[in-house]
Each structure stands twice: as C-alpha cells, then as structure tokens.
Design an enzyme around this catalytic site. Structure first.
Site, short mmCIF file in Angstrom:
data_model
loop_
_atom_site.label_atom_id
_atom_site.label_comp_id
_atom_site.label_asym_id
_atom_site.label_seq_id
_atom_site.Cartn_x
_atom_site.Cartn_y
_atom_site.Cartn_z
N ARG A 143 95.85 -49.27 -14.93
CA ARG A 143 97.26 -49.40 -15.30
C ARG A 143 97.79 -48.26 -16.18
NH1 ARG A 143 98.82 -53.23 -18.26
NH2 ARG A 143 100.88 -53.48 -17.33
N CYS A 178 86.38 -38.44 -13.53
CA CYS A 178 86.70 -37.02 -13.36
C CYS A 178 88.16 -36.83 -12.96
CB CYS A 178 85.77 -36.38 -12.34
SG CYS A 178 84.10 -36.18 -12.97
N GLU A 179 89.05 -37.23 -13.84
CA GLU A 179 90.49 -37.06 -13.70
C GLU A 179 91.07 -36.79 -15.08
OE1 GLU A 179 92.45 -37.12 -11.04
OE2 GLU A 179 90.97 -37.76 -9.55
#
Length: 437
Positions: free
Chosen positions: A331, A362-363
């Site tokens: 969210r 990995c963002e």
C-alpha cells in the site's frame, strides 16, 4: 506513548502486547516479518456494527468484505460472531467453503465473474449473487438453467457519487468499471431482465462508493439515492426492494492526522437517512446490509519487522532497513498509504529521530514510511507497524522470490498460527523444468 496503543497493551516488561501476547515473544517464536491479529478487536468491531442495527430495530446483515483479509481462520471468527461475508473470486469462496462458513450468508461480488465461478457459487448454494453487468445476467441464467436451480440476486448500481478518497479506491462515480449506470437507464433495463427470469429472485440493490472515506455526506447521499431508486422501481415496475446494501468504505485511523468517525457512527447515519427517505416516499423500511472490510480487519492487525542495516547520508533522512517491505505491504508504494510504527520492546520510548523505513525489496520505491519518528534503533530490534490488518497480507506477493509471512491470531493471551510462513520449497513447487530439444 503512541495514542493508538492502549495502556493495557503494555505489559510489566514495558513491551507491546497483541491480544495479550508479548510481541517480542511472537517475533521470537514465529519469526519476522510476521502479521498478527488481535482477535478480540475483530470481534468488538463486528459487535459494535450489530449493536447499531439492533438498537434501531432494523433488519440487517454485517457482511465482512473478505478482500481486506481472507483466511480460513478469519471466516471462522466472522461466522462465530454471526456475520455474513462477501467474496469476489473462486479463491475467496473456496476458502469460505473450507472454513465451513454458512453458504446462505455468503454474497458473491465481482465485475467479471467467470462461468466457472458462477457454477461454483450455484453448486454450493451461495446466498446472494450481486449482479454487476448484462453479460453476467445472461451467463448466470445459463448456469441456473443447466442445473435447474434458482438463486437470490441483487443489482449493483453506480450512484454517480464520487467519494473524497484516493482515485484508485473510488467506485461509486459514473465512470467506473463496477455496476449499472443510472442516468443511461442501464439499471432499469437490468431490473427488467432479472424480473423476467424465473430463476433469479430479485432481492435488492447495492452500491459502494469507495474506500477509506472520512465524510458522512457521501454515504448519506448514496443511501438517499438508493431509496430514490427503490421508489422509482416500485412506481415504474411494481417492484419494491427487500434489501438496500450500502457497501462499506468506512475510514479508519492510520496516522495522527486521520480523524475519522467511529465506523458504527457512519452506519447510524446511513440507517437514519434510509428511515427518513423511506417514510417520505411511503416505502417499507428495507433490510440494510453493510460490507465493512478495512474497518473490521485494519485496526486489529500488526506487522512485526526486525531491523537490519542502516544508511546515513549527511543532510538527508537516514534509511532504517527492515526484513519485510512491499512484498507484505504494497500500500505505501501503490498509493502512498501511511502507517505509524513503534519499538515493540518499548512503545512508550521517546522518539529520537525521523527515518525512512525501507524494505528489503529491489525497488527504490520500497519505502514503508518516508517520515517515521522512532527511538534510536539497532540491528535486531523488533518494530511493530500498526493498523496493517487490511490489504496487507491480502495483497502480498512473492516479488524477488521472497516467501510471504506467517499470520498469527492472538486472543486471551494465547497465540495461534493460522497461516504458515511460506518456505523456499513453496516458492518453486509449481515450477517445472525446461530442457531444449
């Protein structure tokens, strides 16, 4: 002390407790990231909704919107409290079946129900199908005819009311993928098609204007509109709805800037509006159904995380890394949702800094909180994120091939594992090898 934590949630050791269980003990026994529900809080909210109707002597159903969090254990608690549930997929329906949930208290929603899903609903004698479009009318008629069965239905309409909420969770406006439009005459046409079917028993009408709504006005307008439609259908087609389903969407408090009414106060206002409008239009008072999801599951849920690494850059907020993130709570990344977080070992500790609470995925966008006040933390500390019970685990993923967390129900000082943590084997059990010829 965080105002969202009651004094009786702090034990003699100063630790946060959930359902009477020490949160550090939960983290030690079940590992982190971990989702924990205070079951008594779920029960209290369902009972609070029921009390509103019973005090006003109105026929009703409190139908838990299971998309907020669906699990066998959750359905069992709702059933124990005498609630209904609404489901939106074969998966949610199957879970309810495995929970031995009374099928007569199940409503099936969805804007693109497949034939297989409708067959499953009919075969298991689901209590209500909420019709969303013309294709579904034809499809359901075919399914019923093939089985020589009939079923109760209601029509979902879009009342043309835009709730003041995030655009991704608005559903009541005219330009929506859900329901039949009023202005174009779609709803009238749908009613006539259903009334002409000997296999569909038309029970009422439904509208849902959105989610995480703080203002009464939208609900009151929607309730009045539904009664207006009921009067129109009576006068034009001789049909008077037995049920008016106003959906859900009652906002909850996530952070200190949120000041919603109690969810049951929304319902009280809706009931009074329907009473007034039906009297004006000389209609019988219908049964009033509601479909709360977030307001039942949200405040009861906690996510426990363990602190790992840290990154400090002069002049910028530090990053405190935890062992979960967007895989167990999408969210914040999806629509900038905010939460509050405390140190599980000492929720009363004075905050010493503001950090960015970062996940392990990995963002760059995997940030659970951009501005989180916290005491000084060190690797190994357990953090508790509050009010995570709705749309966290329900939207969880295996991104980066991370297992989804375990879920624990805590009540009366006892912890019960209700969903096991996924294993690495679980992640590959559907994979198949590929060899080039």
């Amino acid at each position: 002390m965080n105002s969202q934590i009651a004094p009786d949630q702090i034990n003699a050791a100063g630790h946060l407790t959930i359902g009477g269980v020490d949160s550090l003990e939960l983290a030690k026994e079940y590992g982190t990231p971990l989702v924990v529900y205070d079951v008594a809080q779920i029960r209290r909210q369902i009972r609070a909704f029921k009390k509103v109707f019973e005090q006003r002597q109105v026929d009703y159903a409190v139908s838990y919107a299971s998309k907020a969090f669906a699990a066998i254990a959750m359905y069992q608690v709702v059933a124990h409290e005498g609630g209904h549930v609404d489901v939106v997929s074969a998966g949610e329906l199957y879970t309810a079946i495995k929970a031995n949930f009374p099928m007569e208290n199940v409503s099936f929603h969805g804007n693109n129900k497949s034939r297989a899903e409708l067959e499953m609903a009919v075969d298991h004698h689901v209590g209500m199908i909420v019709i969303d479009n013309f294709h579904e009318i034809e499809l359901l008629n075919e399914v019923l005819a093939s089985r020589d069965q009939s079923i109760d239905v209601m029509i979902r309409i879009t009342p043309g009311i835009s709730a003041h909420t995030n655009k991704y969770i608005q559903t009541g406006q005219v330009d929506s993928k859900f329901g039949f439009d009023l202005q174009s005459g779609q709803a009238d046409e749908a009613l006539q098609k259903i009334l002409a079917s000997p296999r569909m028993h038309m029970k009422g009408l439904h509208a849902h204007i959105g989610s995480q709504i703080f203002e009464l006005n939208g609900f009151q307008m929607a309730a009045a509109k539904l009664v207006e439609i009921a009067a129109h259908w009576r006068d034009e087609f001789g049909y008077e709805p037995e049920i008016v389903n106003v959906g859900g969407g009652f906002g909850i408090r996530y952070v200190s800037a949120d000041h919603p009414l109690k969810p049951e106060d929304f319902v009280a206002a809706i009931i009074e509006t329907i009473k007034e409008e039906t009297q004006k239009l000389n209609l019988k008072m219908p049964a009033v159904w509601i479909e709360p999801g977030r307001s039942i599951a949200g405040p009861a849920g906690y996510n426990l995380y363990t602190v790992g690494s840290r990154k400090d850059v002069p002049g910028l907020l530090p990053y405190v890394m935890i062992d979960g993130g967007m895989g167990d709570n999408i969210r914040p990344a999806l629509y900038e949702a905010e939460y509050e977080t405390v140190l599980a070992a000492d929720p009363q500790a004075e905050n010493a800094e503001t950090v960015r609470l970062a996940g392990k995925y990995c963002e760059s966008g995997d940030i659970l909180s951009q501005h989180q006040p916290l005491p000084k933390t060190k690797p190994g500390d357990v953090l508790a994120m509050l009010d995570t019970g709705a749309y966290g685990y329900a939207m969880a993923s295996n991104y980066n091939r991370n297992p989804r967390p375990a879920v624990v129900f805590a009540e009366n000082g006892q912890a019960h594992l209700v969903i096991e943590r996924e294993s690495l084997d679980d992640l590959v059990h559907l994979d198949r090898s590929y060899s080039q010829a």
